[in-house]
Design a protein around this motif. Structure first.
Motif, PDB file in Angstrom:
ATOM      1  N   LYS A   1       5.822  -9.899  -0.553  1.00  0.00           N
ATOM      2  CA  LYS A   1       5.851 -11.127   0.236  1.00  0.00           C
ATOM      3  C   LYS A   1       7.087 -11.139   1.128  1.00  0.00           C
ATOM      4  O   LYS A   1       8.129 -11.685   0.759  1.00  0.00           O
ATOM      5  CB  LYS A   1       5.833 -12.350  -0.682  1.00  0.00           C
ATOM      6  CG  LYS A   1       4.511 -12.554  -1.410  1.00  0.00           C
ATOM      7  CD  LYS A   1       4.490 -13.851  -2.191  1.00  0.00           C
ATOM      8  CE  LYS A   1       3.133 -14.074  -2.834  1.00  0.00           C
ATOM      9  NZ  LYS A   1       3.077 -15.350  -3.603  1.00  0.00           N
ATOM     10  N   PRO A   2       6.995 -10.524   2.303  1.00  0.00           N
ATOM     11  CA  PRO A   2       8.125 -10.558   3.236  1.00  0.00           C
ATOM     12  C   PRO A   2       8.398 -11.985   3.704  1.00  0.00           C
ATOM     13  O   PRO A   2       7.551 -12.873   3.586  1.00  0.00           O
ATOM     14  CB  PRO A   2       7.645  -9.688   4.413  1.00  0.00           C
ATOM     15  CG  PRO A   2       6.458  -8.956   3.908  1.00  0.00           C
ATOM     16  CD  PRO A   2       5.849  -9.798   2.852  1.00  0.00           C
TER      17      PRO A   2
ATOM     18  N   GLY B   1       0.808  -1.212   0.000  1.00  0.00           N
ATOM     19  CA  GLY B   1       0.000   0.000   0.000  1.00  0.00           C
ATOM     20  C   GLY B   1       0.836   1.255   0.000  1.00  0.00           C
ATOM     21  O   GLY B   1       0.395   2.314   0.387  1.00  0.00           O
ATOM     22  N   GLY B   2       2.095   1.181  -0.437  1.00  0.00           N
ATOM     23  CA  GLY B   2       2.917   2.367  -0.611  1.00  0.00           C
ATOM     24  C   GLY B   2       3.652   2.816   0.608  1.00  0.00           C
ATOM     25  O   GLY B   2       4.344   3.814   0.561  1.00  0.00           O
ATOM     26  N   ASP B   3       3.571   2.111   1.732  1.00  0.00           N
ATOM     27  CA  ASP B   3       4.273   2.588   2.913  1.00  0.00           C
ATOM     28  C   ASP B   3       4.977   1.439   3.596  1.00  0.00           C
ATOM     29  O   ASP B   3       4.535   0.912   4.586  1.00  0.00           O
ATOM     30  CB  ASP B   3       3.318   3.252   3.889  1.00  0.00           C
ATOM     31  CG  ASP B   3       4.075   4.004   4.966  1.00  0.00           C
ATOM     32  OD1 ASP B   3       3.511   4.187   6.039  1.00  0.00           O
ATOM     33  OD2 ASP B   3       5.223   4.394   4.719  1.00  0.00           O
ATOM     34  N   ALA B   4       6.073   0.983   3.003  1.00  0.00           N
ATOM     35  CA  ALA B   4       6.804  -0.104   3.611  1.00  0.00           C
ATOM     36  C   ALA B   4       8.180  -0.176   2.998  1.00  0.00           C
ATOM     37  O   ALA B   4       8.468   0.463   2.012  1.00  0.00           O
ATOM     38  CB  ALA B   4       6.058  -1.414   3.387  1.00  0.00           C
ATOM     39  N   GLU B   5       9.038  -0.939   3.615  1.00  0.00           N
ATOM     40  CA  GLU B   5      10.402  -1.100   3.132  1.00  0.00           C
ATOM     41  C   GLU B   5      10.824  -2.526   3.323  1.00  0.00           C
ATOM     42  O   GLU B   5      10.571  -3.121   4.351  1.00  0.00           O
ATOM     43  CB  GLU B   5      11.358  -0.195   3.903  1.00  0.00           C
ATOM     44  CG  GLU B   5      11.008   1.241   3.706  1.00  0.00           C
ATOM     45  CD  GLU B   5      11.204   2.038   4.952  1.00  0.00           C
ATOM     46  OE1 GLU B   5      11.695   1.505   5.948  1.00  0.00           O
ATOM     47  OE2 GLU B   5      10.850   3.210   4.909  1.00  0.00           O
ATOM     48  N   THR B   6      11.495  -3.096   2.342  1.00  0.00           N
ATOM     49  CA  THR B   6      11.894  -4.491   2.394  1.00  0.00           C
ATOM     50  C   THR B   6      13.174  -4.639   3.184  1.00  0.00           C
ATOM     51  O   THR B   6      14.158  -3.973   2.904  1.00  0.00           O
ATOM     52  CB  THR B   6      12.089  -5.043   0.973  1.00  0.00           C
ATOM     53  OG1 THR B   6      10.894  -4.842   0.245  1.00  0.00           O
ATOM     54  CG2 THR B   6      12.422  -6.523   1.027  1.00  0.00           C
ATOM     55  N   ARG B   7      13.162  -5.554   4.141  1.00  0.00           N
ATOM     56  CA  ARG B   7      14.364  -5.844   4.920  1.00  0.00           C
ATOM     57  C   ARG B   7      15.257  -6.767   4.112  1.00  0.00           C
ATOM     58  O   ARG B   7      14.801  -7.740   3.530  1.00  0.00           O
ATOM     59  CB  ARG B   7      13.966  -6.511   6.245  1.00  0.00           C
ATOM     60  CG  ARG B   7      15.128  -6.907   7.074  1.00  0.00           C
ATOM     61  CD  ARG B   7      14.641  -7.348   8.436  1.00  0.00           C
ATOM     62  NE  ARG B   7      13.871  -6.309   9.050  1.00  0.00           N
ATOM     63  CZ  ARG B   7      12.775  -6.542   9.734  1.00  0.00           C
ATOM     64  NH1 ARG B   7      12.326  -7.750   9.895  1.00  0.00           N
ATOM     65  NH2 ARG B   7      12.118  -5.542  10.271  1.00  0.00           N
ATOM     66  N   SER B   8      16.520  -6.472   4.054  1.00  0.00           N
ATOM     67  CA  SER B   8      17.452  -7.299   3.303  1.00  0.00           C
ATOM     68  C   SER B   8      17.596  -8.648   3.975  1.00  0.00           C
ATOM     69  O   SER B   8      17.569  -8.773   5.179  1.00  0.00           O
ATOM     70  CB  SER B   8      18.823  -6.610   3.214  1.00  0.00           C
ATOM     71  OG  SER B   8      19.337  -6.389   4.497  1.00  0.00           O
ATOM     72  N   ALA B   9      17.787  -9.710   3.163  1.00  0.00           N
ATOM     73  CA  ALA B   9      17.914 -11.057   3.711  1.00  0.00           C
ATOM     74  C   ALA B   9      19.168 -11.156   4.555  1.00  0.00           C
ATOM     75  O   ALA B   9      20.220 -10.631   4.213  1.00  0.00           O
ATOM     76  CB  ALA B   9      17.983 -12.072   2.558  1.00  0.00           C
ATOM     77  N   GLY B  10      19.058 -11.848   5.664  1.00  0.00           N
ATOM     78  CA  GLY B  10      20.224 -12.049   6.514  1.00  0.00           C
ATOM     79  C   GLY B  10      20.529 -10.893   7.414  1.00  0.00           C
ATOM     80  O   GLY B  10      21.591 -10.854   8.044  1.00  0.00           O
TER      81      GLY B  10
ATOM     82  N   ALA C   1       5.631  -5.148   9.016  1.00  0.00           N
ATOM     83  CA  ALA C   1       4.634  -6.085   8.497  1.00  0.00           C
ATOM     84  C   ALA C   1       3.855  -6.649   9.676  1.00  0.00           C
ATOM     85  O   ALA C   1       4.341  -7.534  10.371  1.00  0.00           O
ATOM     86  CB  ALA C   1       5.326  -7.209   7.721  1.00  0.00           C
ATOM     87  N   PRO C   2       2.643  -6.160   9.947  1.00  0.00           N
ATOM     88  CA  PRO C   2       1.943  -6.536  11.175  1.00  0.00           C
ATOM     89  C   PRO C   2       1.459  -7.976  11.210  1.00  0.00           C
ATOM     90  O   PRO C   2       1.555  -8.649  12.233  1.00  0.00           O
ATOM     91  CB  PRO C   2       0.773  -5.553  11.232  1.00  0.00           C
ATOM     92  CG  PRO C   2       0.566  -5.106   9.827  1.00  0.00           C
ATOM     93  CD  PRO C   2       1.910  -5.139   9.176  1.00  0.00           C
ATOM     94  N   ILE C   3       0.901  -8.451  10.114  1.00  0.00           N
ATOM     95  CA  ILE C   3       0.377  -9.815  10.043  1.00  0.00           C
ATOM     96  C   ILE C   3       0.170 -10.142   8.577  1.00  0.00           C
ATOM     97  O   ILE C   3      -0.083  -9.254   7.762  1.00  0.00           O
ATOM     98  CB  ILE C   3      -0.949  -9.934  10.832  1.00  0.00           C
ATOM     99  CG1 ILE C   3      -1.390 -11.388  10.967  1.00  0.00           C
ATOM    100  CG2 ILE C   3      -2.051  -9.104  10.206  1.00  0.00           C
ATOM    101  CD1 ILE C   3      -2.594 -11.580  11.892  1.00  0.00           C
ATOM    102  N   GLU C   4       0.300 -11.405   8.214  1.00  0.00           N
ATOM    103  CA  GLU C   4       0.163 -11.782   6.817  1.00  0.00           C
ATOM    104  C   GLU C   4      -1.229 -11.427   6.317  1.00  0.00           C
ATOM    105  O   GLU C   4      -2.232 -11.837   6.905  1.00  0.00           O
ATOM    106  CB  GLU C   4       0.416 -13.278   6.646  1.00  0.00           C
ATOM    107  CG  GLU C   4       0.480 -13.709   5.197  1.00  0.00           C
ATOM    108  CD  GLU C   4       0.964 -15.133   5.030  1.00  0.00           C
ATOM    109  OE1 GLU C   4       1.056 -15.584   3.871  1.00  0.00           O
ATOM    110  OE2 GLU C   4       1.240 -15.793   6.051  1.00  0.00           O
TER     111      GLU C   4
END
Length: 337
Positions: free
Chosen positions: A239-240, A36-45, A227-230
């Motif tokens: 898809k975190p 929804g335009g307000d998030a950031e992906t955490r890098s693996a590891g 990411a609060p809940i799937e």
């Protein structure tokens, strides 16, 4: 395999039944991007944050949803009058030193705010031998209404690689000005502005606060984006990792239980509080407060600088006055990034 994933998988593999625990890192971490335009992906590891929060995992034979997402028996109309208990009695939650200072504890009862649950019914009056239940209930009942204003931060620089580089755009600063003016025009006596410690929320707060002189500002890590809940239904472009829901979700749930509840019994007057945070956090909080399925949080959309107004009555009843209001902005100033 990362340390976090190994812990989560080990917990699922070793436990069986309801006494399941997974180790969840809590701390300042980048948040997911694309929901929804307000998030950031955490890098693996990425290294887990300081401290561990123990909660039920979900994978394979484990429950499909986190343990704090309680389900009433049966279906249909249902309202839990004791919804603002601090923590579910069915969970044993261990907070790390990093998060413990943010959690309000009550010496009377850690689980409930319902007046009847705050009273020791076995305690008798020394003179009459009776419980004096009515007077003791009055002493524990909430008297005031809480007005919660949830503000989504303004538009920010999406190209920033780390949080400190994700500053507000020029349009974002204009949006914050408009939001600040709107809040000031309501003529309410705001008590506090509690904001996420992320840069875009902090800058939005600084601009809004210029229109509300004298209102105290408080920064917290609990309201950081995540990411609060799937979500249900799932979406293909975001898809975190599964473990991320248990890291961010535990923190965001802690924020909900810490900040969203009926007034304390000692509060005499109605209060007006502002929370400046993020779209995922606000949508999850709205679902939880209204006792809607929290998995539906991604079915809503919020504009930058929007105002969501929740009202919590002394009885525990909750009403949603506005959701994502930006009607005070000109059309060319409205964005959803």
């Amino acid at each position: 395999m990362s340390f976090r994933r190994a812990l989560a998988l080990a917990a699922c593999g070793l436990a069986g039944g309801s006494a399941l625990f997974s180790a969840v890192g809590v701390g300042k971490q980048p948040a997911p991007r694309g929901a929804g335009g307000d998030a950031e992906t955490r890098s693996a590891g990425a290294a887990p944050g300081p401290g561990l929060l123990l909660l039920p995992p979900a994978a394979g034979s484990c429950p499909a949803a986190p343990g704090w997402v309680e389900r009433p028996a049966g279906a249909g109309g249902y309202w839990d009058s004791n919804w603002d208990r601090l923590f579910p009695e069915s969970l044993f939650v261990t907070f790390s030193p990093a998060i413990l200072p943010h959690i309000k504890m009550t010496c009377f009862n850690i689980f409930r705010r319902e007046p009847l649950a705050l009273i020791n019914l076995k305690k008798k009056n020394e003179e009459t031998g009776e419980e004096e239940l009515a007077s003791r209930l009055d002493h524990c009942k909430a008297k005031a209404t809480r007005h919660i204003f949830l503000i989504r931060h303004s538009q920010y620089n999406l190209d920033g690689r780390i949080d400190k580089d994700r500053t507000l755009t020029q349009l974002g600063r204009e949006q914050a000005e408009l939001t600040g003016r709107r809040l000031a025009s309501l003529g309410l006596k705001f008590d506090t502005i509690i904001h996420s410690s992320m840069t875009r929320a902090t800058e939005t707060t600084d601009i809004i606060s210029k229109h509300l002189p004298g209102v105290k500002k408080i920064s917290t890590d609990l309201l950081r984006e995540g990411a609060p809940i799937e979500p249900v239904p799932p979406i293909s472009h975001w898809k975190p990792e599964a473990v991320q829901y248990y890291e961010d979700g535990a923190r965001i749930e802690a924020a909900f239980r810490n900040y969203i509840h009926r007034a304390e019994a000692k509060q005499e007057e109605d209060s007006y509080e502002i929370f400046v945070c993020h779209a995922n956090v606000i949508r999850y909080i709205v679902c939880r407060a209204l006792q809607f399925p929290p998995e539906g949080w991604l079915r809503m959309s919020l504009n930058n600088g929007s105002i969501t107004h929740l009202v919590i009555r002394p009885s525990g009843r909750v009403a949603l006055r506005t959701l994502g209001d930006t009607g005070f902005m000109p059309p060319d100033k409205i964005t959803r990034t």
